[in-house]
Design a protein around this motif. Structure first.
Motif, PDB file in Angstrom:
ATOM      1  N   LEU A 169     -10.702  -5.080  -0.519  1.00  0.00           N
ATOM      2  CA  LEU A 169      -9.509  -4.790   0.285  1.00  0.00           C
ATOM      3  C   LEU A 169      -9.180  -6.043   1.080  1.00  0.00           C
ATOM      4  CD1 LEU A 169     -10.266  -1.267   1.808  1.00  0.00           C
ATOM      5  CD2 LEU A 169      -8.871  -1.789  -0.185  1.00  0.00           C
ATOM      6  N   GLU A 170      -7.906  -6.376   1.089  1.00  0.00           N
ATOM      7  CA  GLU A 170      -7.525  -7.576   1.825  1.00  0.00           C
ATOM      8  C   GLU A 170      -6.167  -7.359   2.480  1.00  0.00           C
ATOM      9  OE1 GLU A 170      -7.113 -12.378   1.113  1.00  0.00           O
ATOM     10  OE2 GLU A 170      -7.364 -11.080  -0.621  1.00  0.00           O
ATOM     11  N   THR A 171      -6.082  -7.725   3.768  1.00  0.00           N
ATOM     12  CA  THR A 171      -4.762  -7.666   4.395  1.00  0.00           C
ATOM     13  C   THR A 171      -4.048  -8.958   4.038  1.00  0.00           C
ATOM     14  OG1 THR A 171      -5.832  -8.470   6.399  1.00  0.00           O
ATOM     15  CG2 THR A 171      -5.248  -6.152   6.328  1.00  0.00           C
ATOM     16  N   ILE A 172      -2.816  -8.828   3.585  1.00  0.00           N
ATOM     17  CA  ILE A 172      -2.078 -10.023   3.220  1.00  0.00           C
ATOM     18  C   ILE A 172      -0.769 -10.098   3.987  1.00  0.00           C
ATOM     19  CG2 ILE A 172      -3.101 -10.436   0.946  1.00  0.00           C
ATOM     20  CD1 ILE A 172      -0.872  -8.858  -0.300  1.00  0.00           C
ATOM     21  N   GLU A 173      -0.176 -11.253   3.904  1.00  0.00           N
ATOM     22  CA  GLU A 173       1.036 -11.540   4.671  1.00  0.00           C
ATOM     23  C   GLU A 173       2.106 -10.457   4.503  1.00  0.00           C
ATOM     24  OE1 GLU A 173       3.260 -15.440   4.441  1.00  0.00           O
ATOM     25  OE2 GLU A 173       1.142 -16.069   4.395  1.00  0.00           O
ATOM     26  N   ASN A 233       2.369  -7.804   6.362  1.00  0.00           N
ATOM     27  CA  ASN A 233       1.853  -6.492   6.704  1.00  0.00           C
ATOM     28  C   ASN A 233       1.586  -5.629   5.473  1.00  0.00           C
ATOM     29  OD1 ASN A 233       0.953  -5.025   8.808  1.00  0.00           O
ATOM     30  ND2 ASN A 233       2.927  -4.066   9.294  1.00  0.00           N
ATOM     31  N   ARG A 234       0.859  -6.205   4.528  1.00  0.00           N
ATOM     32  CA  ARG A 234       0.575  -5.448   3.322  1.00  0.00           C
ATOM     33  C   ARG A 234      -0.921  -5.418   3.058  1.00  0.00           C
ATOM     34  NH1 ARG A 234       3.996  -7.972  -1.255  1.00  0.00           N
ATOM     35  NH2 ARG A 234       3.164  -9.855  -0.316  1.00  0.00           N
ATOM     36  N   LEU A 235      -1.310  -4.472   2.237  1.00  0.00           N
ATOM     37  CA  LEU A 235      -2.732  -4.329   1.910  1.00  0.00           C
ATOM     38  C   LEU A 235      -2.904  -4.466   0.402  1.00  0.00           C
ATOM     39  CD1 LEU A 235      -5.653  -3.429   2.852  1.00  0.00           C
ATOM     40  CD2 LEU A 235      -4.950  -1.124   2.208  1.00  0.00           C
ATOM     41  N   ALA A 236      -3.835  -5.344   0.011  1.00  0.00           N
ATOM     42  CA  ALA A 236      -4.135  -5.491  -1.413  1.00  0.00           C
ATOM     43  C   ALA A 236      -5.396  -4.695  -1.730  1.00  0.00           C
ATOM     44  CB  ALA A 236      -4.329  -6.956  -1.765  1.00  0.00           C
ATOM     45  N   VAL A 237      -5.290  -3.840  -2.729  1.00  0.00           N
ATOM     46  CA  VAL A 237      -6.437  -3.069  -3.212  1.00  0.00           C
ATOM     47  C   VAL A 237      -6.796  -3.645  -4.569  1.00  0.00           C
ATOM     48  CG1 VAL A 237      -7.261  -0.773  -3.829  1.00  0.00           C
ATOM     49  CG2 VAL A 237      -5.541  -1.025  -2.034  1.00  0.00           C
ATOM     50  N   THR A 257      -5.073  -5.858  -9.324  1.00  0.00           N
ATOM     51  CA  THR A 257      -4.604  -5.884  -7.940  1.00  0.00           C
ATOM     52  C   THR A 257      -3.426  -4.933  -7.735  1.00  0.00           C
ATOM     53  OG1 THR A 257      -5.216  -8.194  -7.854  1.00  0.00           O
ATOM     54  CG2 THR A 257      -3.813  -7.382  -6.080  1.00  0.00           C
ATOM     55  N   PHE A 258      -3.536  -4.102  -6.704  1.00  0.00           N
ATOM     56  CA  PHE A 258      -2.432  -3.222  -6.313  1.00  0.00           C
ATOM     57  C   PHE A 258      -2.082  -3.550  -4.869  1.00  0.00           C
ATOM     58  CE2 PHE A 258      -4.806  -1.092  -9.581  1.00  0.00           C
ATOM     59  CZ  PHE A 258      -3.862  -0.440 -10.364  1.00  0.00           C
ATOM     60  N   ILE A 259      -0.802  -3.683  -4.603  1.00  0.00           N
ATOM     61  CA  ILE A 259      -0.415  -4.007  -3.228  1.00  0.00           C
ATOM     62  C   ILE A 259       0.438  -2.885  -2.649  1.00  0.00           C
ATOM     63  CG2 ILE A 259       0.902  -5.611  -1.786  1.00  0.00           C
ATOM     64  CD1 ILE A 259      -0.001  -7.800  -3.781  1.00  0.00           C
ATOM     65  N   ILE A 260       0.033  -2.398  -1.481  1.00  0.00           N
ATOM     66  CA  ILE A 260       0.831  -1.351  -0.824  1.00  0.00           C
ATOM     67  C   ILE A 260       1.206  -1.817   0.577  1.00  0.00           C
ATOM     68  CG2 ILE A 260       0.069   0.679  -2.093  1.00  0.00           C
ATOM     69  CD1 ILE A 260      -2.027   1.177   0.007  1.00  0.00           C
ATOM     70  N   PRO A 261       2.345  -1.313   1.074  1.00  0.00           N
ATOM     71  CA  PRO A 261       2.728  -1.706   2.428  1.00  0.00           C
ATOM     72  C   PRO A 261       1.829  -1.025   3.452  1.00  0.00           C
ATOM     73  CG  PRO A 261       4.232  -0.049   1.581  1.00  0.00           C
ATOM     74  CD  PRO A 261       3.315  -0.400   0.456  1.00  0.00           C
ATOM     75  N   SER A 262       1.576  -1.728   4.541  1.00  0.00           N
ATOM     76  CA  SER A 262       0.845  -1.113   5.626  1.00  0.00           C
ATOM     77  C   SER A 262       1.863  -0.454   6.545  1.00  0.00           C
ATOM     78  CB  SER A 262       0.066  -2.187   6.378  1.00  0.00           C
ATOM     79  OG  SER A 262      -0.484  -1.653   7.544  1.00  0.00           O
ATOM     80  N   LEU A 263       1.637   0.823   6.847  1.00  0.00           N
ATOM     81  CA  LEU A 263       2.619   1.559   7.658  1.00  0.00           C
ATOM     82  C   LEU A 263       2.470   1.166   9.117  1.00  0.00           C
ATOM     83  CD1 LEU A 263       1.898   5.106   6.233  1.00  0.00           C
ATOM     84  CD2 LEU A 263       3.714   3.562   5.514  1.00  0.00           C
TER      85      LEU A 263
END
Lengths: 249, 418
Positions: A89-93, A95-99, A108-114
């Motif tokens: 898990l990585e927080t990326i620029e 405000n998103r989260l990479a799973v 790699t799946f990227i979802i927005p951080s709420l």
């Protein structure tokens, strides 16, 4: 922040159970590791998911962070976890989260951080009188077997006989399951109360028991007419804990 | 078959004063309709203004009966098929309207909307209009003007196979309806929401959905009237509930109550996150209870996360949920809602789910009869006002039991033990 966890499927099963209880989760990242606490919409269940940095294979901490996640999205992605996959898990620029699943290839799946208003979830103080250790699969089976009978399960712990009874009653049928160290269902039994009795809603127990697949051990705490605590010990030392408020007639 | 007969001698002296115990007078209702239908007796031709109205049957799906309806009257007939306006009318009048609508129908495949069909095009002309449209129906045989009066079948006007339909006047199609009809990339559910937000009455949206005039082009199809009503109630309320979940919880318990033609409605709003329960108690002799002595109680609910299965209680679950969601959306709050209805023996009409929707809408426009923080007062009120009594209602109700018996985990936070 970046973290790596040995077995992606642990996340798959634990988050599947959590996702049935809450819609959104706020994961807090501190120098200690990752933690997520939340209360379900009807305020009957509290969830506490805790991965200390020791349980992680890799943990790169920069600053305190809160990652807000839509559980439905997260569960959908985690369903892709295969045997032997590692999870990153990585927080990326932005405000998103990479799973990321690392196994056969790197997926790699990227979802927005709420934007979550991280509510301060208070600590509970419950005078437990009974502590029982059992294989998680036993707990799941008990719930599964009683679920068709009634919408609630009554647990009765008898100190002298060192056994736990799980009961379900309805107009149509009655069922009782007896669990003890002697009959091989329990690993450990401790009680301070002669006879502890409490009733919990089967819906929640059923949702919670789906996490059993992920866990090595389960500790079940309760006492007469207080919430119960279902404490899963995860591989590599993480914890997933649920508190369920009782039903009183 | 009817098991309920009124002694004609009673009617002779009562003359519409309700001595038979029904909430409407069957003789008067029948008279109103047959008076209007007199003009079409024996004729294969009908000229009238469609309110607009259409019926799509469900038997034989995917080949179904569809056709426009019109009364043998011209002018502003919109009231004939606009449940939103019916709640202020007498039951006899509503029945009069329903029974005097003549439907000329034809069997076509539900796929017709995307294949193109000249008959269907004419139906579009009629149904997409906001104003009544004059139509000429040529029927294969004259409709029988006799109205079958049954306690068990929905009141329906005469029907006959349709030979030809001619749209005589120009329809007036409102902009939003025209827009969704011509947008072939707009999902049906988004179209429903769009129309709703533009202020198109729910009953109108239901007709538009049923004739397959909305949605992705390749998925357009006819939807039997009965299904489309529930689909629209469900889609709109779901949209509203989604918004409601972002609002704060109400502070106090509120209770609303309404009595209407042998029906009692009570709605309880309880502080908490969104969840909903709908319950109905049918007395013997009321529409859906043929039993001679036993009161039948049905209940269905959803928690915060919503439902995944169709409620056993049926479409009125969604009709009632829509009215409740509209109210919460209006006051910008969320709550746990328990709505219940008692139906007494005098009410033996299968009248349609609009009855529930519009009654609850009317109820929620009134003032609450109780605002309190003490749940016991709610229980006392339910016990006082209902015939079933609070004990039985609690037994049947998932959410009432939850409020009464389930503790909150927040009662056990460390700080509260000071």
């Amino acid at each position: 922040m970046k973290l790596r966890f040995k077995d992606a499927r642990t996340w798959r099963y634990t988050m599947n159970a959590v996702g049935k209880i809450i819609d959104e989760a706020a994961f807090r990242i501190t120098s200690e590791g990752l933690r997520m606490k939340a209360i379900d919409p009807s305020r009957i269940v509290m969830v506490d998911f805790n991965l200390s940095k020791d349980s992680l294979d890799e943990f790169i901490y920069e600053k305190d962070e809160i990652i807000g996640v839509n559980m439905e999205d997260l569960v959908k992605i985690l369903r892709r976890a295969l045997k032997n996959d590692e999870l990153e898990l990585e927080t990326i620029e932005g405000n998103r989260l990479a799973v990321v699943f690392i196994g056969r290839g790197r997926r790699t799946f990227i979802i927005p951080s709420l934007e979550t208003i991280a509510e301060e979830v208070p600590e509970l103080k419950i005078p437990f009188k009974v502590q029982i250790k059992m294989p998680p699969s036993i707990f799941r089976d008990v719930v599964k077997e009683l679920e068709p009978i009634s919408d609630a399960i009554e647990f009765i712990a008898k100190k002298d006989e060192e056994k736990l009874l799980a009961r379900a009653t309805s107009d149509l049928a009655e069922a009782e399951i007896e669990l003890s160290i002697e009959n091989g269902a329990l690993i450990d039994f401790k009680a301070e109360e002669e006879e502890a009795r409490a009733i919990y809603t089967v819906d929640y127990l059923s949702d919670i028991s789906t996490a059993s697949q992920a866990a090595d051990e389960l500790d079940f705490y309760f006492a007469t007419a207080v919430p119960c605590k279902i404490d899963y010990t995860l591989p590599m030392g993480g914890r997933l804990t649920f508190y369920v408020a009782p039903r009183v007639e | 078959m009817s098991t309920f007969r009124i002694d004609p001698r009673l009617c002779a002296v009562c003359r519409g004063r309700g001595w038979c115990g029904l909430s409407y007078c069957p003789l008067l209702a029948k008279r109103i309709a047959s008076y209007k239908l007199k003009r079409v007796t024996g004729s294969r031709e009908l000229f009238g203004s469609s309110p607009p109205s259409v019926f799509v049957g469900r038997y034989g799906y995917p080949v179904v009966n569809i056709g426009p309806s019109a009364p043998p009257v011209t002018g502003d007939t919109s009231i004939y098929d606009l449940p939103e306006k019916w709640i202020d009318l007498k039951l006899e009048d509503i029945l009069g309207y329903r029974w005097s609508l003549i439907t000329g129908s034809r069997r076509i495949d539900v796929d017709a909307p995307r294949r193109g069909d000249s008959f269907l095009d004419k139906i579009y002309e009629v149904v997409l209009s906001i104003k009544p449209v004059d139509v000429e129906l040529i029927l294969e045989k004259p409709p029988r003007p006799v109205i079958s009066f049954s306690e068990y079948e929905p009141p329906q006007g005469p029907r006959a196979p349709l030979e030809k339909v001619r749209v005589v006047a120009n329809p007036r199609i409102p902009k939003p309806i025209d827009r969704v009809y011509n947008d072939f990339d707009l999902k049906a559910s988004d179209a429903i929401i769009l129309l709703y937000r533009e202020g198109i009455p729910v009953s109108m949206i239901q007709k538009i959905l049923s004739i397959g005039a909305v949605g992705y082009y390749r998925y357009r199809r006819l939807v039997p009237t009965r299904w489309s009503i529930t689909a629209v109630d469900s889609t709109i309320s779901e949209y509203l509930i989604d918004k409601i979940k972002n609002y704060q919880e109400i502070n106090n318990i509120m209770v609303f109550l309404r009595r209407f033609y042998d029906n009692l409605f009570i709605v309880v709003f309880y502080p908490g996150k969104w969840s909903y329960e709908w319950m109905e108690a049918w007395w013997p002799g009321s529409t859906w209870n043929p039993s001679p002595s036993e009161v039948v109680v049905e209940a269905d609910h959803e928690e915060y996360g919503g439902r995944t299965t169709y409620p056993e209680i049926g479409g009125c679950y969604y009709a009632s949920r829509l009215a409740v969601a509209e109210y919460l959306y209006r006051i910008k709050r969320q709550a746990t809602v328990i709505a219940l209805r008692e139906i007494y023996p005098g009410f033996n009409l299968p009248i349609g789910v609009w009855f529930v929707r519009e009654n609850l809408r009317a109820l929620l426009k009134s003032k609450p009869i109780l605002v309190t923080s003490d749940f016991r007062e709610v229980l006392e009120l339910i016990d006082r006002e209902t015939k079933l009594g609070v004990k039985k209602w609690v037994e049947k109700s998932y959410l009432l039991r939850k409020i009464l018996y389930y503790k909150s985990i927040l009662e056990y936070i460390g700080a509260s033990e000071k």
